[in-house]
Design a protein around this motif. Sequence first.
Motif, PDB file in Angstrom:
ATOM      1  N   ARG A 163       0.960  -1.243  -0.089  1.00  0.00           N
ATOM      2  CA  ARG A 163       0.050  -0.032   0.207  1.00  0.00           C
ATOM      3  C   ARG A 163       0.846   1.172   0.009  1.00  0.00           C
ATOM      4  N   LEU A 174      -2.802  10.667  -3.410  1.00  0.00           N
ATOM      5  CA  LEU A 174      -3.048   9.330  -3.985  1.00  0.00           C
ATOM      6  C   LEU A 174      -2.665   8.374  -2.857  1.00  0.00           C
ATOM      7  N   GLY A 176      -3.655   4.026  -1.684  1.00  0.00           N
ATOM      8  CA  GLY A 176      -4.629   2.733  -1.915  1.00  0.00           C
ATOM      9  C   GLY A 176      -3.430   1.363  -2.160  1.00  0.00           C
ATOM     10  N   GLU A 180      -3.462  -2.478  -7.592  1.00  0.00           N
ATOM     11  CA  GLU A 180      -4.460  -1.746  -8.215  1.00  0.00           C
ATOM     12  C   GLU A 180      -4.182  -0.386  -8.772  1.00  0.00           C
ATOM     13  N   LEU A 181      -3.549   0.505  -7.755  1.00  0.00           N
ATOM     14  CA  LEU A 181      -3.306   1.627  -8.572  1.00  0.00           C
ATOM     15  C   LEU A 181      -2.279   1.680  -9.691  1.00  0.00           C
ATOM     16  N   ARG A 182      -1.515   0.938  -9.798  1.00  0.00           N
ATOM     17  CA  ARG A 182      -0.361   0.666 -10.968  1.00  0.00           C
ATOM     18  C   ARG A 182      -1.171   0.118 -12.147  1.00  0.00           C
ATOM     19  N   ARG A 184      -4.809   0.617 -12.352  1.00  0.00           N
ATOM     20  CA  ARG A 184      -5.583   1.607 -13.192  1.00  0.00           C
ATOM     21  C   ARG A 184      -4.978   2.791 -13.814  1.00  0.00           C
ATOM     22  N   LEU A 259       3.038   6.936 -11.094  1.00  0.00           N
ATOM     23  CA  LEU A 259       2.035   7.164  -9.995  1.00  0.00           C
ATOM     24  C   LEU A 259       2.515   8.803  -9.427  1.00  0.00           C
ATOM     25  N   VAL A 275      -5.281  10.882 -12.068  1.00  0.00           N
ATOM     26  CA  VAL A 275      -5.146   9.695 -11.087  1.00  0.00           C
ATOM     27  C   VAL A 275      -6.423   9.445 -10.368  1.00  0.00           C
ATOM     28  N   PRO A 276      -6.591   8.262  -9.857  1.00  0.00           N
ATOM     29  CA  PRO A 276      -7.903   8.037  -9.184  1.00  0.00           C
ATOM     30  C   PRO A 276      -8.107   8.788  -7.738  1.00  0.00           C
TER      31      PRO A 276
END
Length: 281
Positions: A163, A174, A176, A180-182, A184, A259, A275-276
Motif C-alpha cells: 500500500r 493518492l 491505496g 490496483e493503482l498501478r 488503473r 504514479l 489519477v484516481p
Amino acid sequence: NGAGKTTTIRTLLGLYRPDRGALTVMGHAAGTDAARQQIGFVLDDDGLYDGMSATANIAFWLQLYGRRTDPARIAEVLALVGLADRADDPVGTFSTGMRRRCALARAIAHRPPVVVLDEPTSGVDPGAQREIHDLLRTIASTEGATILLSSHNLEEVQRLCNRIAIIADGEIQLAGELTELRHRLGRHTITVEVDQPASEETVAELAADERLGLREAMGTRLRLVPATALRTAELVARLDAAGLEVMTVSRDDATVEDLFAAAVADADDPGAGNVPAASGA
C-alpha cells in the motif's frame, strides 16, 4: 521534500502535537503511553549510544518500554539482523549499514505491531540497501508487524510496499493498494510466455475466464488485458491449472514513478484528473 512526511511521522510518535485533527495507533491516541507501546521506530538519527554494545543498546531500550531485559530476545533480534557476532561490540565501531540494522533490531525488540521507518536506507551503499530490504521483508513475515515506510526512493517503494500514499503540499494526493493503482493508471496489458503452444480447447477455456481477459494467443505467447488488477501468483496458478507452465510474465502497468508524477501533476492542476481520487490513509 517538505511535503510533510517526517512531520506526520513525528506527530504519530508523539514528538509533535497536531494543530487540528487526530492520529491513532491501534486505537490509541498518538502521543499517549499506550500508543507508544504499540510502535517501534527508526528515524534518520538512529539514537544509538556509541559507547554501548549492541546488546546494551537493546537492553536499555527494553527498559524504557518497561519490558523485561530478556537476553534470549536480544540475541534473537540481533541474529535476525545479522549482528550476532557483533553483539558485544561498541556500536561506535559499526558501519552505517550495521547501525541501521542494529536500530531495526532495537525497534522490534519489544514486539510492536507497528514499525515506523523514516528513510531507512538513506546514506547507505547499494549492498547495504539490499540487505535492509531483505531484512524488512523478514521482519514483516516473522514478526507479523505492519511497517510504515517513508522514502524518496521510488524503486524501493515499488519493491517493498503493498500500500502506498503519495503526499504533496501537505496532503495525500493518492493512496491505496499498489497493485490496483498501478493497474488503473497503466495500460493493463500482461504478456505471458508459456512452455508450449496452447491448444484450441485451452485457449477457449482461458478466453471464457473473464478474470484473465485473454486477447491473443500466438504460439507460446499470451496477451491478457484483465479488467481488474490480477496478481502474478493468481495468474500463474490459473495457467498451471490449464496445463501451461509460465516461463515469463511482463506487465505494462504504471510504475510508482508514473504514479508519483501523475499525483504531483494533479496537485499542481486539480482539474487534471490523471489519477484516481485519493482515499483515506
